[in-house]
Design an enzyme around this catalytic site. Structure first.
Site, mmCIF file in Angstrom:
data_model
loop_
_atom_site.group_PDB
_atom_site.id
_atom_site.type_symbol
_atom_site.label_atom_id
_atom_site.label_comp_id
_atom_site.label_asym_id
_atom_site.label_seq_id
_atom_site.Cartn_x
_atom_site.Cartn_y
_atom_site.Cartn_z
ATOM 1 N N ASP A 13 6.008 20.855 6.166
ATOM 2 C CA ASP A 13 5.448 20.196 4.968
ATOM 3 C C ASP A 13 4.104 20.791 4.561
ATOM 4 O O ASP A 13 3.243 20.092 4.020
ATOM 5 C CB ASP A 13 5.277 18.678 5.194
ATOM 6 C CG ASP A 13 6.582 17.984 5.523
ATOM 7 O OD1 ASP A 13 7.563 18.202 4.797
ATOM 8 O OD2 ASP A 13 6.618 17.230 6.512
ATOM 9 N N HIS A 41 11.879 22.245 0.576
ATOM 10 C CA HIS A 41 10.751 22.972 0.008
ATOM 11 C C HIS A 41 10.589 22.516 -1.437
ATOM 12 O O HIS A 41 11.477 22.714 -2.266
ATOM 13 C CB HIS A 41 10.977 24.478 0.089
ATOM 14 C CG HIS A 41 10.901 25.007 1.489
ATOM 15 N ND1 HIS A 41 11.135 26.320 1.810
ATOM 16 C CD2 HIS A 41 10.591 24.385 2.657
ATOM 17 C CE1 HIS A 41 10.982 26.494 3.114
ATOM 18 N NE2 HIS A 41 10.657 25.322 3.644
#
Length: 425
Positions: A13, A41
């Protein structure tokens, strides 16, 4: 010819989707080289907001080819949904190819993941990733090449399904049949047959033609199955060196390794997280979940655990990956903090830790912090690192000096162009 590898420098992340989308504008080929649809993503550009779990983030550059690589485990049904996101905004997926050697994530993999988590797991996304990699290691797996010769798919299913059903019986779950799974393979063959390529020929042709190639890693180095916080890890190797392993080319051909870190720390799932704070100042960075860059998982939607920047973690992942440069994302989230902490070391049982702790010891370490003054001003419109507020530059320089590499890109917002860049780039 240039081969670059972009990987997560923390716990995942970190902002890899944004950075790959940016670098794709200068690339001929993006290869997603490991993982599955367990992590997303996030990409925000002129086409909209996307959370890509399987498709390489280079898909938005019409001049860029994309390869779903050999090291991945791919749920074909999820890939169909993801392709629809792309075609819905008027983009084609004809530039996307799938390695014939990539493994197929089957329905029973996901079911087994759900069952194992329900009986006490480690906080997986229940997408079947670990089970798909486990069956790969057992040599009880289908690859995309089997969709090109369906008789092979059927023969393999006849040996795999009894093994699957033995496991299902232990959970008192109805057995799978070869016929129902073979029917899915027939559908997938029609859907993906024209996209499947020999990855060695495809990639080496690109290398020989001096193309600009970027390998896109998933998750972060602390989730590596061998060198991360085992057992709270993923089932593959999200490290720069694995790009060469799964890509089938010499590691010495890698020209650059780019690490992506967040300007603070976050994690999803179980396991140690030394700088984690619950509530207080750090919680100001979370957001409500309404904005795409708020601190909630792209795949799970779960609220992320938050903490301060952890130098020992990024220094450790630098030693593993060898970052030529770092991209430091989300520094704008710190714009309104009067003071910002950085963890510079760990203490364990009253002694300074040398090396990097075991998973068990990492649960017990006490972070050693320094406190820097914040900049208390808006950074979102700045496009050169040299133009950032003085205290922001001190923050970045402190990270550079303690990690031992250069911060070449600084994220100052969620969009592709929201970057402050060093003038040499």
């Amino acid at each position: 010819m240039s081969i670059s590898v972009l990987v997560g420098a923390q716990w995942g992340d970190e902002g890899k989707g944004k950075m790959v989308d940016y670098f794709a504008m200068q690339s001929d080929l993006i290869v997603r080289f490991q993982g599955g649809d367990n992590a997303g993503h996030t990409v925000i550009n002129d086409y909209g907001v996307f959370k890509l779990h399987l498709i390489p983030c280079g898909i938005f550059n019409k001049e860029c080819q994309c390869l779903i690589g050999t090291g991945m485990v791919v749920n074909p049904d999820v890939l169909i949904e993801e392709m629809q996101q792309i075609t819905d905004v008027g983009l084609g997926v004809d530039r996307m190819k799938i390695s014939a050697k990539a493994h197929i994530l089957m329905p029973y993999h996901q079911k087994l993941d759900e069952l194992m988590e329900a009986s006490g797991g480690i906080g997986t996304t229940k997408r079947g990733i670990g089970q798909a990699y486990a069956y790969k290691a057992l040599r009880k797996s289908l690859r995309f090449e089997d969709l090109l010769k369906l008789e092979n798919a059927r023969a393999k299913l006849e040996t795999i399904v009894p093994v699957v059903n033995d496991q299902m019986a232990s959970y008192k779950i109805e057995p799978y049949t070869v016929e129902e799974l073979y029917a899915k393979c027939e559908f997938w063959a029609k859907t993906y047959g024209h996209m499947i390529v020999d990855p060695m020929v495809y990639l080496h042709d690109m290398i020989d033609a001096d193309k600009e190639i970027l390998f896109e890693g998933q998750l972060g180095a602390m989730k590596d199955i061998d060198l991360g916080i085992f057992p709270y890890v993923t089932s593959s190797n999200p490290l720069a060196a694995y790009a060469a392993v799964s890509g089938g080319f010499p590691a010495k051909k890698i020209n650059k390794v780019i690490g992506v870190a967040k300007a603070f720390s976050s994690a999803v799932g179980g396991g140690p997280f030394p700088t984690e704070e619950v509530g207080g100042t750090i919680d100001m960075l979370r957001g409500t979940g309404e904005k795409p860059d708020d601190e909630f998982g792209a795949r799970t939607g779960r609220s992320r655990r938050l903490g301060w920047f952890d130098i020992p973690v990024v220094r450790y992942t630098h030693s593993i990956n060898g970052y030529d440069e770092l991209a430091l994302c989300k520094i704008d989230k710190l714009d309104n903090l009067p003071e910002i902490k950085i963890c510079v070391d760990y203490m364990l049982d009253g002694e300074l830790v040398k090396g990097f702790p075991t998973t068990e010891d990492l649960e017990r370490v006490e972070p050693v912090y320094i406190t820097l003054q914040g900049w208390m001003s808006d950074t979102t419109q700045i496009r050169r690192i040299g133009d950032l507020p003085e205290n922001a530059k001190i923050y970045i320089k402190t990270i550079e000096d303690l990690v031992g590499t250069t911060v070449a890109y600084v994220g100052v917002g969620p969009d592709r162009e929201d970057l402050a860049i060093r003038l040499t780039h």
